[in-house]
Design a protein around this motif. Structure first.
Motif, short mmCIF file in Angstrom:
data_model
loop_
_atom_site.label_atom_id
_atom_site.label_comp_id
_atom_site.label_asym_id
_atom_site.label_seq_id
_atom_site.Cartn_x
_atom_site.Cartn_y
_atom_site.Cartn_z
N MET A 1 0.83 -1.20 0.00
CA MET A 1 0.00 0.00 0.00
C MET A 1 0.87 1.26 0.00
O MET A 1 0.57 2.24 -0.68
N SER A 2 1.95 1.21 0.79
CA SER A 2 2.86 2.35 0.83
C SER A 2 3.44 2.62 -0.55
O SER A 2 3.53 3.77 -0.99
N PHE A 3 3.87 1.56 -1.24
CA PHE A 3 4.41 1.71 -2.59
C PHE A 3 3.36 2.28 -3.54
O PHE A 3 3.64 3.17 -4.34
N THR A 127 7.97 -3.26 -11.25
CA THR A 127 7.45 -3.79 -10.00
C THR A 127 6.02 -4.28 -10.16
O THR A 127 5.65 -5.36 -9.68
N ILE A 128 5.19 -3.48 -10.83
CA ILE A 128 3.80 -3.86 -11.05
C ILE A 128 3.73 -5.18 -11.82
O ILE A 128 2.98 -6.09 -11.46
N VAL A 331 16.12 2.12 -1.73
CA VAL A 331 14.92 2.95 -1.84
C VAL A 331 13.67 2.08 -1.93
O VAL A 331 12.64 2.37 -1.34
N PHE A 332 13.77 0.98 -2.69
CA PHE A 332 12.68 0.03 -2.84
C PHE A 332 13.00 -1.24 -2.04
O PHE A 332 12.86 -2.35 -2.54
N ALA A 333 13.42 -1.07 -0.81
CA ALA A 333 13.94 -2.20 -0.04
C ALA A 333 12.95 -3.36 0.06
O ALA A 333 13.33 -4.52 -0.15
N PHE A 334 11.69 -3.07 0.37
CA PHE A 334 10.73 -4.15 0.55
C PHE A 334 10.37 -4.82 -0.77
O PHE A 334 10.30 -6.06 -0.84
N ILE A 335 10.17 -4.04 -1.81
CA ILE A 335 9.65 -4.64 -3.05
C ILE A 335 10.65 -5.59 -3.69
O ILE A 335 10.25 -6.58 -4.32
N SER A 336 11.94 -5.33 -3.53
CA SER A 336 12.93 -6.23 -4.12
C SER A 336 12.98 -7.56 -3.39
O SER A 336 13.43 -8.57 -3.95
N LEU A 337 12.50 -7.58 -2.13
CA LEU A 337 12.51 -8.81 -1.34
C LEU A 337 11.16 -9.52 -1.33
O LEU A 337 11.05 -10.66 -0.88
#
Length: 357
Positions: A1-3, A127-128, A331-337
């Motif tokens: 949601m944050s992203f 990412t999407i 910067v995109f720490a969560f999305i890459s994991l």
């Protein structure tokens, strides 16, 4: 949601510090109900403690050019890595991810995206596409047609952004979706791939600067490479990377801090995730971080014969490819994991058994 909120409504530039801090405290709060008691957790916890401890020493050594923000940044990354094997993404979350992905694609066609540069918006589309591909599970012919149609649409929109790194990563990921899982499960293959995508990323930046400084690439070769891209081979990153490499040489072990003043760029954005960690925190933190990343990814090797886990690893590697030219790992720490969290979820949900090879 944050992203979704941050990268749909133009909030990434003025409110990035708020979102980063918010995500950091969310990561910390998740540990209140998590016990790191398994044998496999001990080495990760100890190494995470060493990384954060060395980052604090680096900040102390570079007291004039470091702040709490730099410690929180790497702390957030380390915490998310610890959460990979403690996270379960159920069907409700996957449905929400799919829904937000579709809504975000639609909204990005009508909202003002002038606050984003092409590489940022390209990374958003990447990412999407990856999130949708991992969360959607088409069962019949019609759903598969819709599935690949959406992936193609996202790929076309990504192409329009002219973000070469994200487009290359997306092509790699989509290609791996079509291939059988025969590569990652072989002994030492994952480690070799991780070395190429981490140490190789650092060497790439150094080689890039060398080729530019020494004019070691023939002009005709450069022209042939860029004719179809509309961009120059040396896009300006060489100036940032050369300056940062020179700064790094003055304090190889502990780095130079994150509040340095760059002459080549108006903000401290090194446009390379691995160079970013080595320059800001130093070689000790950088080496520990590479070992940490490689060790965690290698834990999936015995399960990589499973197609879903294979695709999750490919998604993670796609983000590492982008990291050659961006600081998305921070910067995109969560999305890459997120792909690795999906891989763990698959192991738990489908009771995937390890296979030694």
């Amino acid at each position: 949601m944050s992203f979704f909120i941050q990268y749909t409504f133009g909030l990434s530039r003025n409110y990035s510090a708020f979102f980063d801090t918010f995500n950091f405290f969310i990561a910390c709060s998740l540990f209140t109900n998590i016990h790191l008691s398994d044998k496999g957790d001990k080495w990760k916890f100890k190494l995470a403690f060493c990384i954060i401890g060395c980052a604090i020493i680096s900040a102390a050594v570079n007291i004039k050019t470091s702040g709490i923000g730099s410690i929180m940044t790497i702390g957030r990354v380390v915490l998310f890595y610890l959460l990979i094997h403690k996270t379960y993404i159920d069907n409700r979350i996957k449905f929400l991810v799919i829904l937000l992905s579709v809504i975000q694609v639609i909204l990005l066609q009508v909202v003002d995206v002038s606050s984003y540069n092409p590489n940022t918006i390209g990374l958003v589309y990447l990412t999407i596409g990856i999130f949708f591909a991992l969360c959607a599970e088409p069962k019949n012919l019609l759903s598969k047609i819709i599935y690949f149609t959406i992936l193609c649409i996202v790929g076309y929109l990504l192409y329009l952004t002219e973000s070469r790194a994200s487009l290359m990563a997306y092509i790699f990921f989509c290609s791996m979706l079509l291939l059988p899982p025969v590569i990652y499960g072989r002994r030492n293959n994952l480690i070799a791939i991780m070395i190429m995508l981490t140490v190789g990323s650092l060497l790439y930046a150094i080689l890039y600067v060398y080729l530019w400084r020494e004019s070691a690439v023939d002009a005709d070769i450069i022209s042939a490479m860029v004719d179809n891209t509309g961009k120059q081979l040396f896009s300006g990153r060489q100036n940032i990377w050369q300056e940062c490499i020179e700064l790094w040489k003055h304090n190889v072990l502990w780095g130079v801090g994150s509040n340095i003043q760059l002459y080549s760029f108006d903000v401290v954005n090194l446009h390379n995730s691995m160079l970013n960690i080595f320059v800001i925190y130093g070689s000790i933190v950088g080496a520990l971080m590479i070992y940490y990343m490689c060790g965690i990814v290698n834990e999936f090797r015995a399960y990589a014969y499973n197609k879903k886990i294979h695709d999750c690893l490919s998604a993670y590697f796609a983000f590492l490819l982008v990291a050659f030219n961006e600081t998305n790992l921070f910067v995109f720490a969560f999305i890459s994991l997120f792909p690795l969290m999906m891989a763990h979820t698959t192991i738990v949900r489908d009771s995937v058994l390890p296979v030694n090879s």
